[in-house]
Scaffold this motif. Structure first.
Motif, mmCIF file in Angstrom:
data_model
loop_
_atom_site.group_PDB
_atom_site.id
_atom_site.type_symbol
_atom_site.label_atom_id
_atom_site.label_comp_id
_atom_site.label_asym_id
_atom_site.label_seq_id
_atom_site.Cartn_x
_atom_site.Cartn_y
_atom_site.Cartn_z
ATOM 1 N N MET A 87 0.824 -1.177 0.000
ATOM 2 C CA MET A 87 0.000 0.000 0.000
ATOM 3 C C MET A 87 0.879 1.256 0.000
ATOM 4 S SD MET A 87 -3.069 0.963 2.547
ATOM 5 C CE MET A 87 -2.764 2.459 3.427
ATOM 6 N N GLY A 88 1.929 1.225 0.807
ATOM 7 C CA GLY A 88 2.827 2.361 0.857
ATOM 8 C C GLY A 88 3.525 2.602 -0.471
ATOM 9 N N ALA A 89 3.875 1.526 -1.154
ATOM 10 C CA ALA A 89 4.535 1.669 -2.451
ATOM 11 C C ALA A 89 3.591 2.281 -3.477
ATOM 12 C CB ALA A 89 5.030 0.312 -2.939
ATOM 13 N N PHE A 90 2.326 1.876 -3.435
ATOM 14 C CA PHE A 90 1.342 2.425 -4.371
ATOM 15 C C PHE A 90 1.167 3.924 -4.153
ATOM 16 C CE2 PHE A 90 -3.082 3.727 -5.058
ATOM 17 C CZ PHE A 90 -3.147 3.570 -6.437
ATOM 18 N N PHE A 91 0.965 4.327 -2.892
ATOM 19 C CA PHE A 91 0.768 5.745 -2.618
ATOM 20 C C PHE A 91 2.055 6.539 -2.816
ATOM 21 C CE2 PHE A 91 -3.084 4.286 -0.370
ATOM 22 C CZ PHE A 91 -3.991 5.110 -1.002
ATOM 23 N N GLY A 92 3.209 5.938 -2.585
ATOM 24 C CA GLY A 92 4.470 6.605 -2.847
ATOM 25 C C GLY A 92 4.664 6.865 -4.335
ATOM 26 N N PHE A 93 4.353 5.868 -5.148
ATOM 27 C CA PHE A 93 4.445 6.042 -6.596
ATOM 28 C C PHE A 93 3.435 7.072 -7.080
ATOM 29 C CE2 PHE A 93 3.273 4.783 -10.953
ATOM 30 C CZ PHE A 93 4.501 4.942 -11.559
ATOM 31 N N THR A 94 2.219 7.018 -6.536
ATOM 32 C CA THR A 94 1.194 7.992 -6.898
ATOM 33 C C THR A 94 1.618 9.405 -6.510
ATOM 34 O OG1 THR A 94 -0.496 6.299 -6.591
ATOM 35 C CG2 THR A 94 -1.246 8.572 -6.637
ATOM 36 N N ALA A 95 2.229 9.554 -5.348
ATOM 37 C CA ALA A 95 2.711 10.871 -4.921
ATOM 38 C C ALA A 95 3.794 11.384 -5.866
ATOM 39 C CB ALA A 95 3.240 10.804 -3.491
ATOM 40 N N PHE A 96 4.663 10.505 -6.322
ATOM 41 C CA PHE A 96 5.701 10.901 -7.269
ATOM 42 C C PHE A 96 5.084 11.406 -8.572
ATOM 43 C CE2 PHE A 96 8.546 9.645 -10.784
ATOM 44 C CZ PHE A 96 9.607 10.503 -10.513
ATOM 45 N N LEU A 110 5.105 15.272 -10.250
ATOM 46 C CA LEU A 110 5.474 15.607 -11.619
ATOM 47 C C LEU A 110 4.382 16.422 -12.304
ATOM 48 C CD1 LEU A 110 7.151 12.295 -12.844
ATOM 49 C CD2 LEU A 110 8.256 14.422 -12.128
ATOM 50 N N PHE A 111 3.122 16.043 -12.096
ATOM 51 C CA PHE A 111 2.010 16.805 -12.666
ATOM 52 C C PHE A 111 1.952 18.214 -12.080
ATOM 53 C CE2 PHE A 111 -0.298 12.714 -13.815
ATOM 54 C CZ PHE A 111 -0.102 12.872 -15.182
ATOM 55 N N ALA A 112 2.214 18.335 -10.787
ATOM 56 C CA ALA A 112 2.195 19.661 -10.159
ATOM 57 C C ALA A 112 3.309 20.547 -10.726
ATOM 58 C CB ALA A 112 2.337 19.526 -8.646
ATOM 59 N N ILE A 113 4.474 19.982 -10.926
ATOM 60 C CA ILE A 113 5.571 20.754 -11.516
ATOM 61 C C ILE A 113 5.222 21.169 -12.939
ATOM 62 C CG2 ILE A 113 7.961 20.587 -12.317
ATOM 63 C CD1 ILE A 113 8.473 18.810 -9.842
ATOM 64 N N GLY A 114 4.617 20.264 -13.694
ATOM 65 C CA GLY A 114 4.188 20.596 -15.049
ATOM 66 C C GLY A 114 3.151 21.702 -15.067
ATOM 67 N N ALA A 115 2.237 21.691 -14.107
ATOM 68 C CA ALA A 115 1.216 22.734 -14.033
ATOM 69 C C ALA A 115 1.836 24.080 -13.673
ATOM 70 C CB ALA A 115 0.148 22.355 -13.018
ATOM 71 N N VAL A 116 2.857 24.077 -12.822
ATOM 72 C CA VAL A 116 3.540 25.328 -12.480
ATOM 73 C C VAL A 116 4.263 25.870 -13.705
ATOM 74 C CG1 VAL A 116 5.419 26.318 -11.119
ATOM 75 C CG2 VAL A 116 3.742 24.836 -10.026
ATOM 76 N N VAL A 117 4.876 24.989 -14.481
ATOM 77 C CA VAL A 117 5.565 25.419 -15.699
ATOM 78 C C VAL A 117 4.565 26.017 -16.697
ATOM 79 C CG1 VAL A 117 6.862 24.567 -17.704
ATOM 80 C CG2 VAL A 117 7.484 23.831 -15.399
ATOM 81 N N ALA A 174 -2.259 23.687 -7.642
ATOM 82 C CA ALA A 174 -2.741 23.564 -6.265
ATOM 83 C C ALA A 174 -3.510 22.264 -6.070
ATOM 84 C CB ALA A 174 -3.612 24.762 -5.909
ATOM 85 N N MET A 175 -4.285 21.875 -7.062
ATOM 86 C CA MET A 175 -5.055 20.636 -6.961
ATOM 87 C C MET A 175 -4.121 19.425 -6.892
ATOM 88 S SD MET A 175 -8.146 19.374 -9.450
ATOM 89 C CE MET A 175 -7.066 19.319 -10.871
ATOM 90 N N PHE A 176 -3.127 19.380 -7.775
ATOM 91 C CA PHE A 176 -2.174 18.271 -7.743
ATOM 92 C C PHE A 176 -1.314 18.322 -6.487
ATOM 93 C CE2 PHE A 176 -2.537 18.142 -12.548
ATOM 94 C CZ PHE A 176 -3.234 16.951 -12.566
ATOM 95 N N GLY A 177 -0.978 19.510 -6.025
ATOM 96 C CA GLY A 177 -0.206 19.651 -4.791
ATOM 97 C C GLY A 177 -0.964 19.151 -3.576
ATOM 98 N N ALA A 178 -2.263 19.433 -3.521
ATOM 99 C CA ALA A 178 -3.079 18.941 -2.407
ATOM 100 C C ALA A 178 -3.177 17.419 -2.433
ATOM 101 C CB ALA A 178 -4.466 19.564 -2.459
ATOM 102 N N ALA A 179 -3.358 16.853 -3.617
ATOM 103 C CA ALA A 179 -3.410 15.392 -3.727
ATOM 104 C C ALA A 179 -2.061 14.779 -3.354
ATOM 105 C CB ALA A 179 -3.806 14.988 -5.146
ATOM 106 N N PHE A 180 -0.968 15.448 -3.736
ATOM 107 C CA PHE A 180 0.370 14.998 -3.350
ATOM 108 C C PHE A 180 0.524 14.987 -1.833
ATOM 109 C CE2 PHE A 180 4.662 16.363 -2.113
ATOM 110 C CZ PHE A 180 5.401 15.288 -2.579
ATOM 111 N N ALA A 181 0.050 16.051 -1.173
ATOM 112 C CA ALA A 181 0.153 16.134 0.288
ATOM 113 C C ALA A 181 -0.653 15.027 0.954
ATOM 114 C CB ALA A 181 -0.315 17.505 0.763
ATOM 115 N N VAL A 182 -1.827 14.734 0.423
ATOM 116 C CA VAL A 182 -2.655 13.659 0.992
ATOM 117 C C VAL A 182 -1.944 12.322 0.850
ATOM 118 C CG1 VAL A 182 -4.811 12.372 0.675
ATOM 119 C CG2 VAL A 182 -4.842 14.867 0.695
ATOM 120 N N CYS A 183 -1.354 12.061 -0.299
ATOM 121 C CA CYS A 183 -0.616 10.806 -0.489
ATOM 122 C C CYS A 183 0.573 10.717 0.461
ATOM 123 C CB CYS A 183 -0.145 10.682 -1.931
ATOM 124 S SG CYS A 183 -1.443 10.207 -3.079
#
Length: 72
Positions: free
Chosen positions: A1-10, A14-21, A29-38
């Motif tokens: 489970m941890g590996a799944f959420f770790g990969f999802t957070a990664f 990447l999506f959050a960085i792409g959105a900032v670019v 902000a949406m991807f960042g919030a989901a990243f924080a939850v993961c």
């Protein structure tokens, strides 16, 4: 489970960085919030590390009447 959420957070990072670019802060902000939850789920799911110095070299002492684990 941890590996799944770790990969999802990664992937979400990447999506959050792409959105900032792309300068789309709402999407970032949406991807960042989901990243924080993961990240919180991964931290809550990982086992706590113990600092006990208990010996791990144990053997079973067979004395004919009972068997007990003896650790050095």
């Amino acid at each position: 489970m941890g590996a799944f959420f770790g990969f999802t957070a990664f992937i979400l990072a990447l999506f959050a960085i792409g959105a900032v670019v792309e300068e789309n802060l709402r999407k970032a902000a949406m991807f960042g919030a989901a990243f924080a939850v993961c990240c919180v789920i991964v931290m809550m799911g990982t086992p706590k590390l113990t600092t006990s110095f208990a010996s791990t070299e144990c053997h079973t002492d067979w004395d004919g009447f009972s068997n007990g684990d003896v650790c050095d």
